[in-house]
Design a protein around this motif. Structure first.
Motif, short mmCIF file in Angstrom:
data_model
loop_
_atom_site.label_atom_id
_atom_site.label_comp_id
_atom_site.label_asym_id
_atom_site.label_seq_id
_atom_site.Cartn_x
_atom_site.Cartn_y
_atom_site.Cartn_z
N ASN A 146 -14.34 1.20 7.86
CA ASN A 146 -14.00 1.30 9.27
C ASN A 146 -14.75 0.23 10.05
OD1 ASN A 146 -13.63 2.01 11.96
ND2 ASN A 146 -13.96 4.19 11.65
N SER A 168 0.83 -1.20 0.00
CA SER A 168 0.00 0.00 0.00
C SER A 168 0.85 1.24 0.00
CB SER A 168 -0.93 0.01 1.23
OG SER A 168 -0.16 0.01 2.41
N GLY A 199 -4.52 5.60 4.67
CA GLY A 199 -3.99 5.59 6.02
C GLY A 199 -4.19 4.26 6.72
N ASP A 200 -4.74 4.30 7.94
CA ASP A 200 -4.94 3.10 8.76
C ASP A 200 -6.32 2.49 8.58
OD1 ASP A 200 -2.38 3.32 9.85
OD2 ASP A 200 -3.08 4.65 11.46
N GLU A 212 -8.75 -5.46 8.90
CA GLU A 212 -7.87 -4.61 8.10
C GLU A 212 -8.13 -4.72 6.61
OE1 GLU A 212 -3.87 -5.52 9.11
OE2 GLU A 212 -4.02 -4.77 11.16
N SER A 258 -13.28 7.74 8.98
CA SER A 258 -12.42 7.60 10.15
C SER A 258 -13.20 7.79 11.45
CB SER A 258 -11.27 8.60 10.09
OG SER A 258 -10.46 8.38 8.95
#
Length: 371
Positions: free
Chosen positions: A142, A8, A255-256, A147, A240
């Motif tokens: 989310n 990624s 991002g995460d 993941e 998020s």
């Protein structure tokens, strides 16, 4: 089924609407005939003036890096870029707005727009559209503790169409047998503004899942429901800040957040710049365009392992500017962005895929026609 992993891109913090410039351009020392930033002893740049662009927020991170590097090499130049969305960029460029010497757009002007012409800042109806930023669009979500998820096109389309409404739906669960999926409601998030990212995403849904997604590709979200957010940053913030959300956004901003591996010919493919570049290599050029208009018709159902949800952001300018000084600056800046150095700068700062040598040859020819 197998998952192909390509790695990624790094997340890049970026405001939804940004104006990018360099203090160095205003604080540069007097021109001494040499410029240490250009290799020590090389002739200093004689370029001077201000340049303004507007458009794609997806390309904002790359613009930030490009501007910093270009102004470092050309301390007499100040460049501003307002990342207000592709639609805003195309509209401002067409109108000849003062902040639109050039535009960034996640899609090229369509055939009807090109035929109509009337570009406000141009001395002719010929424009250049250069594919200088290639990036995957990530499907981000989310869900605590998860993941990545596998999804085929029909499942993604069903979620955004409002047909699949909970995360433990059989359509998702059957492709993710090892995932502990909750019965949480799904909240799809889409762009509220006219967005090239939206047009690329809906083009993927329309091509890859036509029985589920029957809406023509469009930069404006075509259906009601879900949650709307302004710009790339707005979408990322919405996902998020709320569990159960899912959205599409330039992959450099993932991002995460959890991300979706997309099914292609029985395998699940995670996004990467290299996989996104492969979809461009597998796609034809748009027909009927001038030599400087390098628009592509992306094939979202490739036979090869290419990530199908990708955007090609075009840097758009006049072939013949009404103001010759502006034309000179645009030509120099476009040349830098297209160079190997410029493409590598974007790759390192925004996770984009550098254009191929073959594409660069065509791009350089188009840039040479700018005046």
């Amino acid at each position: 089924m197998n998952i192909k992993r390509y790695g990624s891109v790094a997340a890049v913090a970026l405001a939804g609407t940004i104006v990018l410039s360099s203090c160095a351009a205003n604080e540069a020392p007097a021109n001494t005939g040499t410029d240490s930033t250009n290799g020590g002893g090389a002739p200093a740049s004689e370029l001077e003036g201000n340049l303004s662009g507007i458009g794609s927020s997806a390309v904002g991170a790359a613009q930030e890096a490009w501007i910093a590097e270009f102004q470092d090499k050309n301390p007499g130049v100040t460049i501003n870029y307002a990342a207000e969305g592709s639609g805003a960029g195309r509209e401002a460029f067409l109108a000849g707005a003062a902040n639109a010497n050039f535009a960034g757009s996640d899609r090229a002007f369509n055939d009807e727009e090109v035929a109509a012409g009337g570009w406000g800042a141009c001395a002719s109806d010929e424009i250049v559209e250069l594919p200088l930023y290639i990036s995957p669009i990530a499907v981000v979500f989310n869900l605590e503790g998860i993941e990545t998820l596998n999804m085929d096109a029909a499942t993604i389309a069903g979620i955004f169409n409002g047909d699949i409404t909970t995360w433990d739906d059989e359509a998702i669960a059957s492709q993710n047998e090892d995932a502990d999926l909750p019965d949480t409601a799904i909240t799809p998030v889409h762009r509220s503004d006219d967005s090239g990212t939206t047009e690329n995403f809906t083009d993927y849904l329309f091509q890859a899942a036509p029985d589920v997604w029957t809406h023509e590709p469009d930069g404006l979200w075509p259906i009601e429901g879900g949650e709307a957010a302004d710009g790339t940053s707005g979408v990322i913030d919405a996902v998020s800040n709320a569990s159960g959300t899912i959205a599409y956004a330039d992959a450099s901003r993932a991002g995460d957040l959890g991300t979706v591996a997309v099914e292609i010919n029985g395998e699940y493919l995670e996004f990467s710049p290299e996989a996104a570049a492969a979809i461009v290599d597998a796609s034809p050029r748009a027909e009927g365009r001038s030599a400087g208009d390098l628009a592509y018709e992306l094939d979202r159902t490739p036979d090869e392992a290419a990530y199908p949800i990708a955007l090609v952001a075009y840097l758009i300018g006049c072939q013949d500017y009404s103001d010759d000084a502006v034309g000179e600056l645009v030509k120099a800046y476009f040349s830098y962005m297209a160079s190997e150095e410029g493409q590598q700068t974007a790759a390192e700062s925004a996770g984009s895929a550098p254009i191929s040598d073959a594409v660069r040859t065509e791009v350089e020819s188009a840039i040479e026609s700018i005046s």
